[in-house]
Motif scaffolding. Sequence first.
Motif, mmCIF file in Angstrom:
data_model
loop_
_atom_site.group_PDB
_atom_site.id
_atom_site.type_symbol
_atom_site.label_atom_id
_atom_site.label_comp_id
_atom_site.label_asym_id
_atom_site.label_seq_id
_atom_site.Cartn_x
_atom_site.Cartn_y
_atom_site.Cartn_z
ATOM 1 N N ARG A 73 0.832 -1.198 0.000
ATOM 2 C CA ARG A 73 0.000 0.000 0.000
ATOM 3 C C ARG A 73 0.872 1.256 0.000
ATOM 4 O O ARG A 73 1.983 1.248 0.536
ATOM 5 C CB ARG A 73 -0.897 -0.016 1.241
ATOM 6 C CG ARG A 73 -1.890 1.122 1.335
ATOM 7 C CD ARG A 73 -2.808 0.943 2.534
ATOM 8 N NE ARG A 73 -3.768 2.042 2.640
ATOM 9 C CZ ARG A 73 -4.835 2.040 3.432
ATOM 10 N NH1 ARG A 73 -5.061 0.990 4.208
ATOM 11 N NH2 ARG A 73 -5.655 3.067 3.466
ATOM 12 N N TYR A 74 0.353 2.337 -0.580
ATOM 13 C CA TYR A 74 1.054 3.616 -0.513
ATOM 14 C C TYR A 74 1.380 3.949 0.940
ATOM 15 O O TYR A 74 0.540 3.839 1.829
ATOM 16 C CB TYR A 74 0.194 4.738 -1.103
ATOM 17 C CG TYR A 74 -0.005 4.651 -2.601
ATOM 18 C CD1 TYR A 74 1.076 4.715 -3.472
ATOM 19 C CD2 TYR A 74 -1.283 4.500 -3.144
ATOM 20 C CE1 TYR A 74 0.890 4.641 -4.848
ATOM 21 C CE2 TYR A 74 -1.479 4.428 -4.517
ATOM 22 C CZ TYR A 74 -0.392 4.496 -5.363
ATOM 23 O OH TYR A 74 -0.565 4.403 -6.717
ATOM 24 N N GLY A 75 2.625 4.332 1.184
ATOM 25 C CA GLY A 75 3.056 4.678 2.517
ATOM 26 C C GLY A 75 3.574 3.514 3.340
ATOM 27 O O GLY A 75 4.026 3.706 4.459
ATOM 28 N N HIS A 76 3.515 2.289 2.787
ATOM 29 C CA HIS A 76 3.946 1.096 3.513
ATOM 30 C C HIS A 76 5.254 0.518 2.966
ATOM 31 O O HIS A 76 5.673 -0.562 3.379
ATOM 32 C CB HIS A 76 2.861 0.016 3.453
ATOM 33 C CG HIS A 76 1.633 0.355 4.245
ATOM 34 N ND1 HIS A 76 1.171 -0.421 5.280
ATOM 35 C CD2 HIS A 76 0.769 1.411 4.158
ATOM 36 C CE1 HIS A 76 0.081 0.128 5.781
ATOM 37 N NE2 HIS A 76 -0.179 1.240 5.120
ATOM 38 N N ALA A 77 5.907 1.219 2.063
ATOM 39 C CA ALA A 77 7.167 0.732 1.507
ATOM 40 C C ALA A 77 8.309 0.940 2.489
ATOM 41 O O ALA A 77 8.278 1.861 3.321
ATOM 42 C CB ALA A 77 7.477 1.443 0.194
ATOM 43 N N VAL A 78 9.313 0.064 2.402
ATOM 44 C CA VAL A 78 10.552 0.207 3.169
ATOM 45 C C VAL A 78 11.709 -0.035 2.206
ATOM 46 O O VAL A 78 11.543 -0.673 1.170
ATOM 47 C CB VAL A 78 10.619 -0.794 4.344
ATOM 48 C CG1 VAL A 78 9.507 -0.521 5.337
ATOM 49 C CG2 VAL A 78 10.562 -2.230 3.847
ATOM 50 N N PRO A 79 12.907 0.470 2.524
ATOM 51 C CA PRO A 79 14.035 0.283 1.612
ATOM 52 C C PRO A 79 14.425 -1.192 1.483
ATOM 53 O O PRO A 79 14.500 -1.919 2.477
ATOM 54 C CB PRO A 79 15.160 1.096 2.275
ATOM 55 C CG PRO A 79 14.468 2.050 3.186
ATOM 56 C CD PRO A 79 13.243 1.344 3.666
#
Length: 420
Positions: A73-79
Motif C-alpha cells: 500500500r502507498y506509505g507502507h514501503a521500506v528500503p
Amino acid sequence: MRDLNPSARDLLLQLFAAAVDSADPAKTVARHLPELPRGRVVVVGAGKSAAAMARAVEEAWPEVNLTGVVVTRYGHAVPTRRIEVIEAAHPVPDANGAMAARRILQAVSGLGPDDLVLALISGGGSALMTAPAPGLTLDEKMQVNRLLLASGAPISVMNRVRRRLSSVKGGRLALAAAPARMVTLAISDVPEDDPLAIASGPTVHDPDAGGDLSEIVNQLGPDLPAAARRLLLATPDPIPEFAADYRLISTPQMALEAAAELARTVGVKPLILGDAIEGEASAAGQIMAGISRSAALHGHPVAGPAVLLSGGETTVTIGDAKPGRGGRNTEFLLSMSLALDGQTGIHALACDTDGIDGTEDAAGAIIGPDTLIRARAEGLDPPAILRGHDSYSLFDRIGDLVRTGPTLTNVNDFRAIYIP
C-alpha cells in the motif's frame, strides 16, 4: 475534565503494541524460510506487510542471489536492495496495482523445477495485486470493489467475488509459477486463518471456483458493471488442483495471546473472546457493551481487574446516505460508548493492527466513562454521528484517536476492554 483513567489508557495502548509487535515481519519471517534451492530464488508478494517481509527475507539471506518484486500500500514501503517494491492503492485498486500484478506474473514465468518462488502474502494483497479476468477492465474492477466496500458483505464473500474476477487470485499465481517450487509465507488477517481468504488466495487451490455467486450479485445491485455480472454468474473452467507449501507466520490469535501474556504480567486477567468476530460494527459494539457491563457488575464472564480481548473484522453498511469520516473500529467504539452510557470504570480500545482504520489516518480510538460527556461538551451529537458513520470526526474532535502510522503488518482488528 477527563475521567479517562491514565493507567487503563496506558494498559490498553501497551496491549495493542504487544499484539502488533508479535506480528512484526522482522521477528517472524526468518524462522519460516525454506531451504535454499539448487536453482534461482524469486521473491514475489502482495499486501500491507509485503515490503517489510521482503526486507526481512533480504536480511535473513544476505548472500543469496535473489530477485523479485512485491506490491504494498502507498506509505507502507521500506528500503530494499534486491527485491523491487511497488506501491499501489488500497482498498480500491489502481493502475499501479495492475502494473504490479503484471510484473509479478512476469517474474515467475519461465522458471524450472529447481527454482524457488517465495511468495510473501498479507492482508490487503487482494486489492493491491489486481489482474482483471479476461473481459473485465481495471475501471470495472475498481467499481466492483467500491460496491463491495459499501455493501457490508463479510470479507469472505468479498474475496469470493475478487477471486472470480481475477487472473492471479484463487491459485492462479501458483499455476503461473509452475513447475518451480513455491513456498508461501503468510500473515493472516482473516477469520479462521483461511489461506484462500488471505489476499484472496493467489497461491492456494480454490475448491469453490465454480460456486454460486448470484446472491451477492443481487446484493451489489444495478450499478454492478455488466461484464462483472456476466463473469460472476457464469460457471468458470475448473482450476487444476495442486499441493501448496503454505506457512502462517503470524495470525490474529497469536496477537491476542501476546496481549494476554502482557496483561498477566501486570496482574490483569485476560479473557480472549475470539479472533474471528464479524458482523455490523455498531451491533458488535452494543454486544461488547453488554458483556463488559456484566463483567463489571457481576463478575461474569470474568471478574476485574480484567481485560476482554477479541479480534476479527466487523463491517459497516453505508446504505444510501453519504457517509462522514469513519472506520469500523471507531464506529464499534462509538456504538459501545452509547450502549455503556458512562458505565463507571470501563475503558476500551479498538484498532486495526495495520495502523489504518478503513481509509483514515488513525488505527482506531479509545473510549472511557466520560467519552460522551466530552463529546457533548464540544457540541457534538453522538447518536446522529453514529447514524451518519462519522465516528472518526468525533474521536478526532475529543482527542481520543490512536495514531500509529503504518505498522507494516496486519493481523486484523484488535479490541481490548478494561474491566476494573
